[in-house]
Each structure stands twice: as structure tokens, then as C-alpha cells.
Design a protein around this motif. Structure first.
Motif, PDB file in Angstrom:
ATOM      1  N   CYS A  63       0.627  -1.212   0.135  1.00 20.56           N
ATOM      2  CA  CYS A  63       0.038   0.008  -0.044  1.00 20.56           C
ATOM      3  C   CYS A  63       0.870   1.245  -0.028  1.00 20.56           C
ATOM      4  O   CYS A  63       0.691   2.329  -0.766  1.00 20.56           O
ATOM      5  CB  CYS A  63      -1.030  -0.026   1.235  1.00 20.56           C
ATOM      6  N   MET A  78      -7.373  -3.671   3.988  1.00 20.09           N
ATOM      7  CA  MET A  78      -7.955  -3.041   5.099  1.00 20.09           C
ATOM      8  C   MET A  78      -8.779  -4.082   5.758  1.00 20.09           C
ATOM      9  O   MET A  78      -8.400  -4.053   7.268  1.00 20.09           O
ATOM     10  CB  MET A  78      -8.817  -1.807   4.645  1.00 20.09           C
ATOM     11  N   LEU A 136      -3.952   0.772   7.220  1.00 25.25           N
ATOM     12  CA  LEU A 136      -5.044   1.670   7.073  1.00 25.25           C
ATOM     13  C   LEU A 136      -4.651   2.912   6.660  1.00 25.25           C
ATOM     14  O   LEU A 136      -5.380   3.574   5.754  1.00 25.25           O
ATOM     15  CB  LEU A 136      -5.993   1.700   8.479  1.00 25.25           C
ATOM     16  N   ALA A 194      -3.528   2.778   3.207  1.00 20.92           N
ATOM     17  CA  ALA A 194      -4.626   2.304   2.176  1.00 20.92           C
ATOM     18  C   ALA A 194      -5.328   3.505   1.784  1.00 20.92           C
ATOM     19  O   ALA A 194      -6.188   3.792   0.907  1.00 20.92           O
ATOM     20  CB  ALA A 194      -5.291   1.050   2.840  1.00 20.92           C
ATOM     21  N   CYS A 195      -5.686   4.254   2.779  1.00 18.27           N
ATOM     22  CA  CYS A 195      -6.779   5.334   2.711  1.00 18.27           C
ATOM     23  C   CYS A 195      -5.870   6.481   1.683  1.00 18.27           C
ATOM     24  O   CYS A 195      -6.569   7.016   1.008  1.00 18.27           O
ATOM     25  CB  CYS A 195      -6.834   6.103   4.050  1.00 18.27           C
ATOM     26  N   MET A 252     -15.018   1.004   4.823  1.00 17.27           N
ATOM     27  CA  MET A 252     -13.760   0.838   5.215  1.00 17.27           C
ATOM     28  C   MET A 252     -13.132   2.040   5.650  1.00 17.27           C
ATOM     29  O   MET A 252     -12.367   1.979   6.716  1.00 17.27           O
ATOM     30  CB  MET A 252     -12.712  -0.099   4.421  1.00 17.27           C
ATOM     31  N   VAL A 253     -13.301   3.088   5.115  1.00 14.44           N
ATOM     32  CA  VAL A 253     -12.589   4.301   5.427  1.00 14.44           C
ATOM     33  C   VAL A 253     -13.166   5.073   6.549  1.00 14.44           C
ATOM     34  O   VAL A 253     -12.446   5.459   7.524  1.00 14.44           O
ATOM     35  CB  VAL A 253     -12.479   5.412   4.141  1.00 14.44           C
ATOM     36  N   ALA A 275     -11.889   3.139   9.547  1.00 13.85           N
ATOM     37  CA  ALA A 275     -10.381   3.690   9.737  1.00 13.85           C
ATOM     38  C   ALA A 275     -10.579   4.887  10.505  1.00 13.85           C
ATOM     39  O   ALA A 275      -9.626   5.260  11.395  1.00 13.85           O
ATOM     40  CB  ALA A 275      -9.701   3.804   8.567  1.00 13.85           C
ATOM     41  N   GLN A 279      -3.094   9.073  10.004  1.00 15.07           N
ATOM     42  CA  GLN A 279      -4.043   8.321   9.562  1.00 15.07           C
ATOM     43  C   GLN A 279      -5.419   8.936   9.331  1.00 15.07           C
ATOM     44  O   GLN A 279      -6.019   8.846   8.497  1.00 15.07           O
ATOM     45  CB  GLN A 279      -3.982   7.211  10.401  1.00 15.07           C
TER      46      GLN A 279
END
Length: 322
Positions: A125, A155, A167, A170-171, A200-201, A204, A217
């Protein structure tokens, strides 16, 4: 130094396949150590052919047996492409984007070594985030290769063992893939919505186990959520109604009151969520006010003097009071 590293990374005359993998892994690891600090080293390595060698190592060592090589290679690509536009272009043309996505897709469902798997996904990622930053061609390559789905899957796995590095990175990838730089941004947003990226976001963003040092993050999650929903009514409804995104954003602003970056990104996302005069937008404005959005926006104005943040917070407040 580069010639020595090249021989270690790409050697072929070895005793057996295991030794060959070890040699490739150690060679790529040596490269990472050489370039981890300093833009000049990254530029020099790219000019000397390091990206091509790393890509060749990835192609030669696939599958679960080659996971060590793949992990080190993804880390090297992340370092090579960090803030170096020329290396990002070189890597895209060499096929690095597709290989990183292929690695993410290949190394799944490994319950016997969860941490090893998630560590690889985190490196991948990180590489993919740099490879797709402000580069439309690489974004297209990534999406065609299945990056959106691979990132969402990573994620989900990271949530299971609370590995927050995945996380955050990936975001960042999802933010890039749905940015205005993308040539097919609307299609990418739709694909991300169907893949479960919005859920998912928000998850997170709204984790109780994120400590006060994880503001980057949270900033990445806010920005990704803004791009993923991007004025699309269906996506905004999913985020707000199903995922409680407004409440999650307000809570993030409370938790990271000292972070101008979090405040700015959250205010912008809330602004887009509550914009408009249809009944849905009006309902979302009322929901935001009830959640405390106006209160945290006012607090951000008092606490920070960033011109961008002041503008975003004022725009949000004017809209909430309309």
C-alpha cells in the motif's frame, strides 16, 4: 556501490531456488538501506536502473514462496518513488504498478501468518500510494489491475489484527485513485463504492484504538472519504446513513483538536456532505448540527490561524446556518 547491489539483486547462478530467493531478498533489502534517506540517493538509484532491477526481482519470485522478496521490493519501490516524480514515471512504465497490485491480490487468506501477510500488504500500500500520487497514467494502471478491490481487502485483514499502518497507507491509495487527477474519476468512485471502500474508510476514521499520535491516518481517512463521495448523492447517503460518517468526522475533530490538518480535511468533507438545498442535504445539515459540527468548527477557528483551515471552517459554518 550500485554495481555491487545490482549483482546481489539480479544474480542467477545460485545453488537452488531457496538460495536464489534469499539472494534477491537481501539484494533488494540492501537497496532499501541505501536509499531510505536522501532524495539524491533515490534519484541516483532510479537513474542507475534500480527500479528495473526491483521489478525484475518481483517477476522472478512470485507466489507465497517469494513473499519475502515481494515485501522487500514493495518497500524499495515505496522509497524509490517517495517525492521523486521521475522515478514514479519510470516505475509505471516498467510495470511496477501492476506487479504491486498482483502481489496484494496473491498474498491473501494466510491465517497461519497473519502479521507477515499484513506487513507485506502495508509495504505494498505504501508503494502504491507513492506510485499513484498525481500520476494519471499510474492511477489508470492501478485501477485496471484491481487496486481498489485489493486495497479494500487489505484494510479488512488489517482490522482483524489492528495493524494501523495498512489503514493509513490504504486510505492514501484510495484518496489518490479517486482524486481529480484520475482520468476516470466517476467510474473509480463507483467501483470503490461497490467494493466497500466507503465503509472501510469510515471504520478507519472511527476507531477507538487510534491514539493521539495517529493524526496522519485520520487526515488520510478524511481526505479519502471526501474523494470517495465527491458530491455523489448515492455515495454520500451510504457514508452518512449507513456508516454514520458525519458523527465520525465530528468525533475526529474533537479528538484531534490540535491538528490543523485533521480540522481542515474534516471541515471540507462535512461541507460537501451538507451542501445543497434538496431534502437530503437539509436533513444532513440538521444531523451535522445535532452531532456538534458547528461547535467543533468554531473551536477550530479559535485554535488555528491557517488561512486554508479558516476558509474551510467559515464555509462550513455559513452552510450549517443557512
Amino acid at each position: 556501490t550500485w554495481n555491487l547491489w545490482w549483482r546481489r539483486c539480479s544474480r542467477g547462478a545460485v545453488v537452488d531456488a531457496r538460495e536464489e530467493r534469499r539472494g534477491a531478498r537481501d539484494g533488494v533489502h540492501a537497496l532499501r538501506n541505501l536509499i531510505i534517506n536522501g532524495a539524491d540517493n533515490r534519484i541516483g538509484a532510479g537513474t542507475a536502473g534500480a527500479i528495473k532491477a526491483v521489478v525484475e526481482a518481483m517477476r522472478a519470485h512470485t507466489g507465497s514462496a517469494g513473499s519475502g522478496v515481494q515485501e522487500q521490493a514493495c518497500g524499495a519501490l515505496r522509497s524509490l518513488t517517495g517525492g521523486i516524480a521521475e522515478n514514479v514515471i519510470r516505475a509505471g512504465k516498467a510495470g511496477a504498478v501492476e506487479l504491486v497490485v498482483e502481489t496484494m491480490r496473491a498474498h491473501t487468506d494466510l491465517p497461519e501468518c497473519d502479521f507477515v501477510y499484513v506487513e507485506l500488504q502495508g509495504r505494498a500500500c505504501g508503494a502504491l500510494r507513492n506510485l499513484t500520487s498525481c500520476n494519471a497514467e499510474n492511477i489508470t494502471r492501478a485501477v485496471k489491475a484491481g487496486a481498489i478491490e485489493a486495497v479494500v481487502r487489505a484494510m479488512a485483514e488489517a482490522f482483524e489484527i489492528c495493524y494501523l499502518v495498512v489503514l493509513e497507507r490504504a486510505c492514501g491509495v484510495l484518496r489518490n485513485l479517486t482524486s481529480s487527477v484520475a482520468e476516470t474519476v466517476a467510474e473509480n468512485m463507483t467501483r470503490a463504492r461497490y467494493a466497500g471502500a466507503i465503509e472501510m474508510v469510515v471504520s478507519a476514521l472511527d476507531r477507538d484504538d487510534i491514539d493521539e499520535n495517529e493524526e496522519f491516518q485520520v487526515t488520510q481517512a478524511c481526505a479519502a472519504l471526501c474523494n470517495l463521495t465527491g458530491g455523489n448523492e448515492e455515495s454520500i447517503t451510504l457514508a452518512v446513513v449507513k456508516c454514520n460518517a458525519i458523527e465520525a468526522l465530528v468525533q475526529a475533530m474533537r479528538r484531534y483538536a490540535d491538528s490543523a490538518e485533521v480540522q481542515e480535511s474534516a471541515c471540507l468533507t462535512l461541507f460537501f456532505f451538507t451542501r445543497g438545498n434538496n431534502r437530503h442535504a437539509i436533513s444532513r445539515r440538521a444531523r451535522a448540527v445535532h452531532a456538534g459540527a458547528a461547535v467543533v468548527a468554531e473551536a477550530a477557528l479559535r485554535a488555528h490561524d491557517s488561512s486554508t483551515l479558516v476558509s474551510e471552517a467559515l464555509d462550513l459554518l455559513l452552510q450549517l446556518r443557512a
